[in-house]
Design an enzyme around this catalytic site. Structure first.
Site, mmCIF file in Angstrom:
data_model
loop_
_atom_site.group_PDB
_atom_site.id
_atom_site.type_symbol
_atom_site.label_atom_id
_atom_site.label_comp_id
_atom_site.label_asym_id
_atom_site.label_seq_id
_atom_site.Cartn_x
_atom_site.Cartn_y
_atom_site.Cartn_z
ATOM 1 N N PRO A 188 -25.692 -11.202 8.886
ATOM 2 C CA PRO A 188 -24.926 -10.525 7.832
ATOM 3 C C PRO A 188 -25.481 -10.694 6.419
ATOM 4 C CG PRO A 188 -23.860 -12.596 8.372
ATOM 5 C CD PRO A 188 -25.049 -12.469 9.292
ATOM 6 N N GLY A 246 -27.128 -13.511 4.877
ATOM 7 C CA GLY A 246 -27.174 -14.809 4.173
ATOM 8 C C GLY A 246 -28.544 -15.062 3.576
ATOM 9 N N LYS A 247 -29.573 -14.945 4.416
ATOM 10 C CA LYS A 247 -30.912 -15.267 3.907
ATOM 11 C C LYS A 247 -31.422 -14.168 2.988
ATOM 12 C CE LYS A 247 -31.316 -18.488 7.548
ATOM 13 N NZ LYS A 247 -30.317 -18.203 8.602
ATOM 14 N N ASP A 249 -35.567 -14.303 11.215
ATOM 15 C CA ASP A 249 -34.534 -15.309 11.498
ATOM 16 C C ASP A 249 -33.913 -14.867 12.821
ATOM 17 O OD1 ASP A 249 -32.888 -17.520 10.898
ATOM 18 O OD2 ASP A 249 -31.315 -16.179 10.162
ATOM 19 N N CYS A 298 -31.793 -21.219 14.827
ATOM 20 C CA CYS A 298 -30.849 -22.328 14.672
ATOM 21 C C CYS A 298 -30.585 -22.933 16.044
ATOM 22 C CB CYS A 298 -29.571 -21.874 13.978
ATOM 23 S SG CYS A 298 -28.662 -20.615 14.891
HETATM 24 N N1 SAM Z 1 -30.553 -13.889 8.941
HETATM 25 C C1 SAM Z 1 -29.126 -13.746 9.131
HETATM 26 C C2 SAM Z 1 -28.399 -14.490 8.032
HETATM 27 O O1 SAM Z 1 -28.951 -15.423 7.466
HETATM 28 O O2 SAM Z 1 -27.259 -14.104 7.707
HETATM 29 C C3 SAM Z 1 -28.704 -14.191 10.521
HETATM 30 C C4 SAM Z 1 -29.455 -13.475 11.610
HETATM 31 S S1 SAM Z 1 -28.925 -13.835 13.232
HETATM 32 C C5 SAM Z 1 -29.540 -15.428 13.510
HETATM 33 C C6 SAM Z 1 -29.976 -12.859 14.213
HETATM 34 C C7 SAM Z 1 -29.806 -11.367 14.030
HETATM 35 O O3 SAM Z 1 -30.790 -10.724 14.827
HETATM 36 C C8 SAM Z 1 -28.473 -10.776 14.457
HETATM 37 O O4 SAM Z 1 -27.832 -10.188 13.353
HETATM 38 C C9 SAM Z 1 -28.841 -9.712 15.498
HETATM 39 O O5 SAM Z 1 -28.078 -8.526 15.361
HETATM 40 C C10 SAM Z 1 -30.300 -9.449 15.169
HETATM 41 N N2 SAM Z 1 -31.131 -8.920 16.250
HETATM 42 C C11 SAM Z 1 -30.997 -9.043 17.569
HETATM 43 N N3 SAM Z 1 -31.994 -8.394 18.205
HETATM 44 C C12 SAM Z 1 -32.789 -7.847 17.238
HETATM 45 C C13 SAM Z 1 -33.945 -7.041 17.238
HETATM 46 N N4 SAM Z 1 -34.523 -6.678 18.374
HETATM 47 N N5 SAM Z 1 -34.468 -6.679 16.047
HETATM 48 C C14 SAM Z 1 -33.899 -7.044 14.895
HETATM 49 N N6 SAM Z 1 -32.784 -7.803 14.813
HETATM 50 C C15 SAM Z 1 -32.236 -8.194 15.995
#
Ligand code: SAM
Length: 457
Positions: free
Chosen positions: A112, A114-115, A178, A231
């Site tokens: 959402p 954050g980074k 991430d 994480c």
């Molecule tokens: N970076 C975010 C933050 O700091 O708020 C958190 C990211 S979360 C760990 C991983 C994200 O990867 C999720 O929002 C998910 O929807 C997305 N995701 C999953 N598969 C993906 C893909 N193939 N390509 C890009 N994003 C993907």
């Protein structure tokens, strides 16, 4: 707290003597953290006015732990975008990627956001920042967070990494992945992460990470940097994913991250990874005040052969009737033009100020083309929340200020009408001088135009 037995077996085997300390840390309470928005105020200003007891996070200048049990998400300063709630180890990736103002940066799995908010403050609104995620609902939540944050140099997309690589090529100086992961570092604060964990889930995540990195590699310019973070503690998704990546992409190598602030060297021996992977780091909950992360910084060779870069975007500024409506709004509401005319562009009925150097994004799914200024409705221009949240109180002709502890600040966020003397028209409501959002004054009543989601956070 119940941990999955197979997770316990694996961690006990890997950590040996250290396991008792790790297990004890997981029984503790999760850390609450916030990161100050230095687009809006300095770290010192915030520390002086903070309603919460704070402890600095050693690896992030704008980061703090909240140590008095308060809930900073409910405070009007949060709605004003003065900080982002983030646990301390999640503050490490953007610091280690270290983007500079003026660069081109991509956050490939960003929601959402954050980074992304962290990258935006480090870039100080200069350069180009792309935030992408594949899940539309999460991208929607991210656009709300980014509007609140007040970044203007952004493009937000809902795209498959493959499509971005095909369209944009080696366009970026820095890319953050991430990655979606099994979330073992979330076990302490998230029961769902404990319930859904299985060895199969770990293996599935490792395959997804490999797929995302394959496209991420093509988006990094020669000489650029790719930062991979998770994480989770699972070696298959950390050292293992990096080992497979290095084998497939010999034009990348690990740039060691200094093992300071309690960061521990990665453990290549846990995943049959090459020795250079020891230059990645693990953030362990028993070694520092954070939930846990893995970070690998990967450098692309200067002489790697890049894909061609995209065409630049040619904005078409609004003309005729739309221009007149916008000019009318600006004259009545703002002290200055928010952006030069040549940077304005209309998409559908929305008006944006485009960031400098934006490439042509035709055909891609774009949620934000830069700074959203407002929307053309029948015969008039309505300002966007992001317009109020980027500017300062002094930029508006009409503001109404409430102190943070006044009930009116919360009433405004809940969209309740408030009595307010003054002329009819657009007003910006501020909290201790920081814009919270728009209201319309009609015959002595302030009608809140706070977005509905703002009252819920
Ligand atoms: N970076 C975010 C933050 O700091 O708020 C958190 C990211 S979360 C760990 C991983 C994200 O990867 C999720 O929002 C998910 O929807 C997305 N995701 C999953 N598969 C993906 C893909 N193939 N390509 C890009 N994003 C993907």
């Amino acid at each position: 707290m119940e941990l999955p037995p197979l997770f316990v077996d694996r961690m006990a085997r890997l950590l040996g003597d250290e396991y008792a300390a790790f297990r004890e840390a997981l029984q503790g309470r999760p850390h609450v953290g916030l990161r100050v928005n230095t687009l809006k105020l300095s770290v010192e200003d915030f520390a002086a006015r903070s309603p919460f007891a704070l402890e600095p996070v050693p690896w992030c200048r704008a980061g703090f732990r909240v140590t008095d049990g308060q809930r900073p998400g409910k405070h009007p300063y949060h709605a004003a975008g003065l900080y982002y709630l983030q646990e301390p180890s999640a503050m490490a990736p953007a610091e280690v990627l270290a983007p500079r103002p003026g660069e081109r940066v991509l956050d490939l799995a960003a929601a959402p956001g954050g980074k992304t908010t962290h990258l935006a403050t480090l870039m100080q609104n200069q350069g180009l920042l792309f935030a992408n995620d594949v899940q539309p609902k999460r991208v929607h939540e991210m656009t709300n967070n980014l509007d609140r944050w007040g970044a203007t140099n952004l493009a937000v997309l809902t795209e498959q990494p493959r499509r971005l690589a095909e369209r944009l090529g080696a366009f970026f100086d820095r890319v953050l992945v991430d990655a979606p992961c099994s979330g073992e570092g979330m076990f302490r604060k998230d029961a769902a992460a404990r319930r859904t964990w299985t060895p199969n889930h770990v293996a599935r995540c490792a395959r997804i990470q490999e797929g995302i990195l394959r496209h991420a590699a093509r988006l990094v310019r020669p000489g650029g940097v790719l930062l991979y973070s998770t994480c989770t503690f699972a070696p298959e998704e950390d050292e293992g994913t990096i080992a497979r990546f290095l084998k497939a992409y010999p034009d990348f190598s690990v740039e060691p991250i200094p093992a300071e602030h309690g960061f521990a060297p990665a453990r290549p021996e846990w995943a049959d990874a090459p020795e250079e992977v020891r230059g990645a780091v693990r953030l362990w909950p028993h070694k520092l005040p954070g939930e846990g992360h893995f970070l690998a910084r990967l450098h692309r060779d200067e002489d790697a052969a890049p894909l061609p870069s995209p065409r630049p975007f040619r904005p078409r500024p609004p003309g005729g009737e739309l221009w007149a409506q916008y000019r009318d709004f600006v004259a009545q509401t703002l002290r200055e033009e928010p952006a030069p005319r040549h940077r304005l562009a209309v998409f559908g009925n929305r008006l944006y100020a485009l960031p400098e150097g934006l490439p042509d994004l035709a055909g891609l799914r774009v949620a934000r083309f830069g700074w959203w200024l407002g929307t053309f409705k029948t015969g008039r221009f309505e300002p966007a929340h992001a317009l109020a949240l980027v500017l300062r109180a002094a930029d508006f002709h009409h503001t109404v200020d409430f102190p943070a502890d006044a009930p009116e600040a919360l009433a405004y966020l809940r969209r309740q009408p408030l009595a307010s003397a003054g002329s009819n028209g657009w007003v910006v409501v501020t909290v201790d001088g920081f814009p919270l959002g728009w209201a319309k004054r009609v015959h002595g009543v302030l009608k809140s135009r706070a977005p509905r989601w703002l009252g819920r956070i």
